[in-house]
Scaffold this motif. Structure first.
Motif, short mmCIF file in Angstrom:
data_model
loop_
_atom_site.label_atom_id
_atom_site.label_comp_id
_atom_site.label_asym_id
_atom_site.label_seq_id
_atom_site.Cartn_x
_atom_site.Cartn_y
_atom_site.Cartn_z
N PRO A 42 0.83 -1.20 0.00
CA PRO A 42 0.00 0.00 0.00
C PRO A 42 0.86 1.26 0.00
N GLY A 43 0.40 2.28 -0.69
CA GLY A 43 1.11 3.56 -0.69
C GLY A 43 2.26 3.58 -1.68
N ASN A 44 3.15 4.52 -1.52
CA ASN A 44 4.29 4.70 -2.40
C ASN A 44 5.37 3.67 -2.09
N PRO A 45 6.16 3.29 -3.11
CA PRO A 45 7.27 2.37 -2.86
C PRO A 45 8.46 3.04 -2.18
N GLY A 46 8.39 4.34 -2.00
CA GLY A 46 9.50 5.06 -1.39
C GLY A 46 9.19 6.54 -1.35
N LEU A 47 10.16 7.37 -1.74
CA LEU A 47 9.98 8.82 -1.75
C LEU A 47 8.70 9.20 -2.49
N ALA A 48 7.97 10.12 -1.93
CA ALA A 48 6.71 10.57 -2.52
C ALA A 48 6.98 11.43 -3.76
N VAL A 49 6.02 11.43 -4.66
CA VAL A 49 6.11 12.28 -5.85
C VAL A 49 6.21 13.74 -5.38
N GLY A 50 7.16 14.46 -5.96
CA GLY A 50 7.38 15.86 -5.59
C GLY A 50 8.50 16.04 -4.58
N ALA A 51 8.91 14.95 -3.91
CA ALA A 51 9.98 15.05 -2.92
C ALA A 51 11.34 15.17 -3.62
N GLU A 52 12.20 15.97 -3.05
CA GLU A 52 13.54 16.12 -3.59
C GLU A 52 14.39 14.94 -3.17
N VAL A 53 15.17 14.42 -4.10
CA VAL A 53 16.05 13.30 -3.79
C VAL A 53 17.19 13.82 -2.91
N PRO A 54 17.34 13.27 -1.70
CA PRO A 54 18.41 13.73 -0.80
C PRO A 54 19.80 13.39 -1.34
N ALA A 55 20.78 14.03 -0.79
CA ALA A 55 22.16 13.81 -1.21
C ALA A 55 22.58 12.38 -0.90
N PHE A 56 23.32 11.79 -1.84
CA PHE A 56 23.89 10.46 -1.67
C PHE A 56 25.10 10.36 -2.59
N SER A 57 25.89 9.34 -2.38
CA SER A 57 27.03 9.08 -3.24
C SER A 57 27.18 7.57 -3.35
N ALA A 58 27.35 7.08 -4.58
CA ALA A 58 27.50 5.65 -4.80
C ALA A 58 28.40 5.44 -6.01
N LEU A 59 28.88 4.20 -6.18
CA LEU A 59 29.71 3.84 -7.32
C LEU A 59 29.01 2.78 -8.15
N THR A 60 29.07 2.94 -9.47
CA THR A 60 28.53 1.91 -10.35
C THR A 60 29.53 0.76 -10.42
N VAL A 61 29.12 -0.34 -11.04
CA VAL A 61 30.04 -1.48 -11.17
C VAL A 61 31.22 -1.14 -12.08
N SER A 62 31.10 -0.08 -12.89
CA SER A 62 32.22 0.36 -13.72
C SER A 62 33.00 1.49 -13.06
N ASP A 63 32.84 1.63 -11.74
CA ASP A 63 33.55 2.62 -10.91
C ASP A 63 33.27 4.07 -11.29
N THR A 64 32.07 4.36 -11.75
CA THR A 64 31.65 5.73 -12.02
C THR A 64 30.87 6.22 -10.81
#
Length: 180
Positions: A42-64
């Motif tokens: 029930p409800g949204n699978p996560g962040l609601a529509v209209g919400a700003e995506v918070p800061a994060f940092s991650a690496l892809t499998v190709s190290d990008t």
């Protein structure tokens, strides 16, 4: 003797009613379990529509390196998969097809694989090629930033860095109208 027969009939009737009620409860529990296993949340699978995506940092499998700032300027489709999710692997090829179509329309695509107890080799094989993939542990930066509650989950991030649409289906989520 008549009292004994009446007591046996009454107890038999109560046992029958109990059996019918138990059967109804079991059917209802099976339906609830089936719905929850099918990804019905029930409800949204996560962040609601209209919400700003918070800061994060991650690496892809190709190290990008991938950050929330990378979403600025273009629409981005982000799909979240889990190695422990029985529905994720079958939905990965549909997501890749959606990714190809979205990329043709100028939408960037990113898949996030959350590693649980199982290894991610099969899921990575199904996703890599046309899609940039981030692999992270449970509670990783991207899943936390998007507040992912169910797998698989899909988010369309608008050029302004806000969630424009979300879905539990591997199709491109439609952008919701702006609130008035």
């Amino acid at each position: 003797m008549a009292v004994l027969v009446a007591a046996v009939v009454l107890l038999g009737g109560l046992a029958l009613v109990n059996l019918l009620l138990t059967g109804a409860v079991i059917r209802r529990l099976r339906k609830i379990t089936k719905d929850s296993l099918a990804g019905a949340v029930p409800g949204n699978p996560g962040l609601a529509v209209g919400a700003e995506v918070p800061a994060f940092s991650a690496l892809t499998v190709s190290d990008t390196k991938v950050t929330a700032d990378d979403f600025a300027g273009e629409r981005t489709l982000v799909g979240f998969f889990s190695t422990d999710c029985p529905h994720c692997l079958p939905k990965a090829p549909v997501f890749v097809t959606t990714a190809r179509d979205a990329a043709a329309d100028g939408v960037r695509v990113l898949a996030v694989v959350v590693e649980g107890e199982r290894r991610s080799a099969e899921l990575l094989a199904a996703l890599t090629g046309d899609v940039s993939v981030v692999v992270e542990a449970e509670g990783g930066a991207m899943a936390e930033a998007f507040e992912v509650r169910a797998f698989p989950s899909f988010f369309l991030v608008g050029p302004d860095g806000t969630v424009a649409g979300s879905s539990l289906k591997p199709e491109l989520p439609t952008a919701a109208p702006a609130p008035a």
